[in-house]
Design a protein around this motif. Structure first.
Motif, short mmCIF file in Angstrom:
data_model
loop_
_atom_site.label_atom_id
_atom_site.label_comp_id
_atom_site.label_asym_id
_atom_site.label_seq_id
_atom_site.Cartn_x
_atom_site.Cartn_y
_atom_site.Cartn_z
N VAL A 32 0.83 -1.20 0.00
CA VAL A 32 0.00 0.00 0.00
C VAL A 32 0.87 1.26 0.00
N LEU A 55 -8.48 -2.16 0.18
CA LEU A 55 -8.66 -1.02 -0.72
C LEU A 55 -9.76 -1.23 -1.75
N ILE A 82 -3.93 -4.75 0.88
CA ILE A 82 -4.43 -4.36 -0.45
C ILE A 82 -5.88 -4.77 -0.65
#
Length: 199
Positions: free
Chosen positions: A145, A176, A173
């Motif tokens: 990230v 996200l 990740i």
């Protein structure tokens, strides 16, 4: 900008590319066996130190690719992907959005396959291609990230799909994305982030 994020090893391909490349080089450059009596004890000591939390995983990994100083690296990488490019999962060719591959594997190994597959952005662990030593941090866990936001303004990207084989290491990740896909036996298994990560 809408983007999709992909892990690489055991996600886009069904193997760990760094480990397989090491084995490939031992097979195709057998003189490397001559350095094993020195190389293996160093790795074992580093492994023990890492498990004892005296050194970090990044420090350990810095030693793993020192052998690249002894081989014709560009030729080896090309030959490696000539053999293994066919293992790329067919579903990866059906990309619909700007595709960002984020991996802990070495840049000297993945840049070639990026050129072949044509995905938009590669973020991975940087190595000195002459010595094999890592430059900066190993690109895994939260570092993925961090590196993503070094490349893109977080307010200018919208992460739609995230693909990875590792629920353990790639939680950062996965957090996200609007849609999450766990890669199991080369298949995409959709899941809801809040159902898997309940804490």
């Amino acid at each position: 900008m809408d983007i999709d994020i992909y892990d690489f090893d055991k996600t886009i391909v069904p193997f760990d590319s760094g480990s397989l490349f090491c084995a490939y080089c031992l097979l195709h450059y057998p003189y490397l066996i001559l350095v094993l009596p020195v190389f293996i004890p160093v790795l074992l000591i580093a492994l023990i130190l890492m498990l004892a939390k005296i050194i970090s995983f990044t420090d350990f990994k810095k030693l793993c690719f020192m052998f690249v100083a002894l081989i014709p690296l560009k030729r080896a990488v090309k030959s490696f992907w000539d053999k293994y490019e066919c293992k790329v999962h067919k579903w990866f060719y059906d990309r619909k959005r700007y595709s960002v591959v984020i991996s802990a594997s070495p840049d000297f190994l993945l840049t070639e396959i990026q050129n072949r597959l044509g995905f938009d952005k590669l973020i991975c662990t940087k190595h000195n291609s002459k010595t094999g030593i890592i430059i900066g941090e190993n690109c895994r866990d939260h570092e993925k990230v961090n590196r993503l936001y070094q490349e893109f303004d977080k307010n200018e990207i919208n992460v739609i799909d995230v693909y990875s084989d590792s629920l353990t290491h790639d939680r950062p990740i996965f957090s996200l994305g609007k849609n999450c896909y766990h890669i199991v036996d080369s298949k995409k298994i959709p899941f809801k982030f809040e159902e898997v990560y309940k804490d």
